[in-house]
Design a protein around this motif. Structure first.
Motif, PDB file in Angstrom:
ATOM      1  N   SER A  48       0.626  -1.173  -0.089  1.00  0.00           N
ATOM      2  CA  SER A  48       0.052  -0.082  -0.252  1.00  0.00           C
ATOM      3  C   SER A  48       0.660   1.268  -0.099  1.00  0.00           C
ATOM      4  O   SER A  48       0.442   2.277  -0.692  1.00  0.00           O
ATOM      5  CB  SER A  48      -0.960  -0.103   1.199  1.00  0.00           C
ATOM      6  OG  SER A  48      -0.151  -0.025   2.383  1.00  0.00           O
ATOM      7  N   ALA A  61       0.826   4.214  -2.708  1.00  0.00           N
ATOM      8  CA  ALA A  61       0.523   5.380  -2.377  1.00  0.00           C
ATOM      9  C   ALA A  61       1.440   6.601  -2.870  1.00  0.00           C
ATOM     10  O   ALA A  61       1.233   7.621  -3.396  1.00  0.00           O
ATOM     11  CB  ALA A  61       0.335   5.641  -0.795  1.00  0.00           C
ATOM     12  N   ARG A  98       1.467   6.949  -6.649  1.00  0.00           N
ATOM     13  CA  ARG A  98       0.232   7.865  -7.026  1.00  0.00           C
ATOM     14  C   ARG A  98       0.336   9.299  -6.465  1.00  0.00           C
ATOM     15  O   ARG A  98       0.025   9.968  -7.566  1.00  0.00           O
ATOM     16  CB  ARG A  98      -0.819   7.198  -6.335  1.00  0.00           C
ATOM     17  CG  ARG A  98      -2.279   8.028  -6.547  1.00  0.00           C
ATOM     18  CD  ARG A  98      -3.231   7.637  -5.710  1.00  0.00           C
ATOM     19  NE  ARG A  98      -2.946   8.079  -4.274  1.00  0.00           N
ATOM     20  CZ  ARG A  98      -2.942   9.326  -3.797  1.00  0.00           C
ATOM     21  NH1 ARG A  98      -3.033  10.421  -4.401  1.00  0.00           N
ATOM     22  NH2 ARG A  98      -2.224   9.666  -2.678  1.00  0.00           N
ATOM     23  N   ILE A 138       0.909   9.976   3.090  1.00  0.00           N
ATOM     24  CA  ILE A 138       0.378   8.838   2.643  1.00  0.00           C
ATOM     25  C   ILE A 138      -0.169   8.142   3.923  1.00  0.00           C
ATOM     26  O   ILE A 138      -0.441   6.915   3.816  1.00  0.00           O
ATOM     27  CB  ILE A 138       1.570   7.751   2.019  1.00  0.00           C
ATOM     28  CG1 ILE A 138       2.761   7.517   3.007  1.00  0.00           C
ATOM     29  CG2 ILE A 138       2.084   8.435   0.772  1.00  0.00           C
ATOM     30  CD1 ILE A 138       3.454   6.486   2.444  1.00  0.00           C
TER      31      ILE A 138
END
Length: 398
Positions: A52, A56, A59, A283
């Protein structure tokens, strides 16, 4: 005696170097074992996206950089003037891939693998690229042979002039950028192993080892194997194991070091944030007790822009400038990242208007409002009085 530079040159001319960017991380982490218990996961550019924090970070950075307006300028008599953008900076991948998508895709590849590749399929009259079709990382191999650089896409070889190659995290002597995922493979692999362990635990496949003991008699190996098979067949199917008073099942409790996977998973997020150049708090991965307080969101974004995104933006500007004819140059407008809260923006605009750096009409345009009408100006004069004006000096009398 040969100098150091000559020895290095000889090495490069003798050896052939191959680098498939998407496969680099696989060699650092051994694959899973074929036994019942799982080994380390195989970390690649694709499997790392299951983490994750990796997702993050990629992105966040790609979202921000890809949505910055791309402007082209040139200097005339010392003044910076904006000029029209060439087609490659509007739809670089053709009608199906505009500039935002192109920048996002290449930024993700740069941040996870240190490299982005594209095939130049169309040029303008000056020989500059008009269209660059992006290539998947797993299809490109960088080849350095006899001092000459080339690229292999699938089974076909291309000259450097036909390939758009953008690099990040470079070191001297390598014709390609370093991959953060390659060097973060151990951290990513640990996190993904914890995920798999937790999934297996809740699925029932990671029940701790146990002891099935017969309290009434000694069991020979054949009978023990039969009892074990009956027990596993019953438990694995979710049924109830029925036995007399002779059998006793005792689960072996997991040791403390094995029960710390939740804590390791939480701290793994911060470690990945450092590899990929994103502050943990951006994040949602900040560890308790380590949060920092900023005076405003503008101050926080400014620090992120200077410390994390600024160098990447400059590198991208320099590379995109090569798509324009000299002396034009490209700038990514980072003002979008520094959007202020309404109160701070109003105070800043007031200062600029009073210091004559900004007109009221320009300030209203920032809020998507038209310039003042005559009736609005008259209403301001009625409510607050006409603005003070400096009286004109009287003419001297003789």
């Amino acid at each position: 005696m040969l100098s150091f530079t000559q020895r290095v040159r000889d090495v490069f001319t003798r050896e052939e170097r191959h680098a498939n960017i998407s496969q680099q991380a696989q060699d650092l982490i051994p694959p899973r074992s074929s036994s019942g218990r799982k080994g380390r996961v195989n970390v690649t550019n694709d499997s790392a996206l299951r983490h994750s924090a990796v997702w993050a970070c990629l992105r966040l950075r790609a979202d921000l950089i890809s949505t910055m307006p791309v402007d082209v300028f040139r200097r005339v008599n010392g003044q910076q003037l904006e000029v029209s953008k060439p087609p490659v900076l509007i739809n670089p991948g053709g009608d199906n891939c505009d500039m935002q998508e192109w920048l996002y895709s290449t930024q993700v590849d740069l941040d996870r693998a240190g490299n982005a590749f594209g095939l130049i399929t169309e040029r303008n009259g000056r020989g500059l690229p008009n269209r660059i079709e992006l290539l998947p990382l797993n299809e490109v191999t960088v080849v350095y042979r006899g001092g000459q650089l080339s690229y292999r896409v699938g089974s076909e070889t291309f000259d450097p002039a036909d390939i758009w190659h953008e690099k990040q995290y470079t070191v001297a002597g390598l014709p390609y950028g370093l991959s953060p995922i390659q060097y973060a493979a151990l951290s990513i692999g640990e996190y993904l192993s914890i995920q798999d362990y937790a999934t297996d635990w809740f699925d029932g496949n990671a029940i701790p080892a146990a002891i099935l003991k017969n309290n009434e008699k000694t069991v020979d190996p054949a009978k023990a194997a039969e009892a074990k098979a009956r027990f596993k067949a019953t438990v694995d199917s979710g049924d109830v194991f029925v036995h007399g008073k002779d059998w006793e099942y005792t689960p072996i409790q997991a040791v403390d070091s094995q029960t710390q996977w939740l804590e390791a998973k939480r701290y793994g997020l911060n470690e990945i944030a450092r590899f990929f150049g994103c502050p943990s708090d951006l994040i949602d991965a900040a560890v308790g007790g380590s949060n920092m307080t900023y005076a405003s969101i503008t101050q926080r974004n400014l620090q992120f822009l200077i410390m994390n995104l600024g160098p990447a933006i400059i590198r991208r500007e320099n590379k995109l400038t090569k798509l324009t004819p000299s002396p034009q140059y490209v700038k990514l407008n980072s003002d979008a990242l520094l959007r202020m809260d309404p109160k701070t923006r109003a105070e800043m605009n007031e200062i600029k208007i009073r210091s004559r750096q900004l007109t009221p009409s320009e300030s209203r345009e920032q809020d998507n409002l038209p310039p003042y009408t005559d009736s609005q100006l008259a209403e301001f004069d009625r409510l607050f009085g006409a603005p003070n004006r400096t009286p004109e000096p009287k003419a001297a009398t003789s």
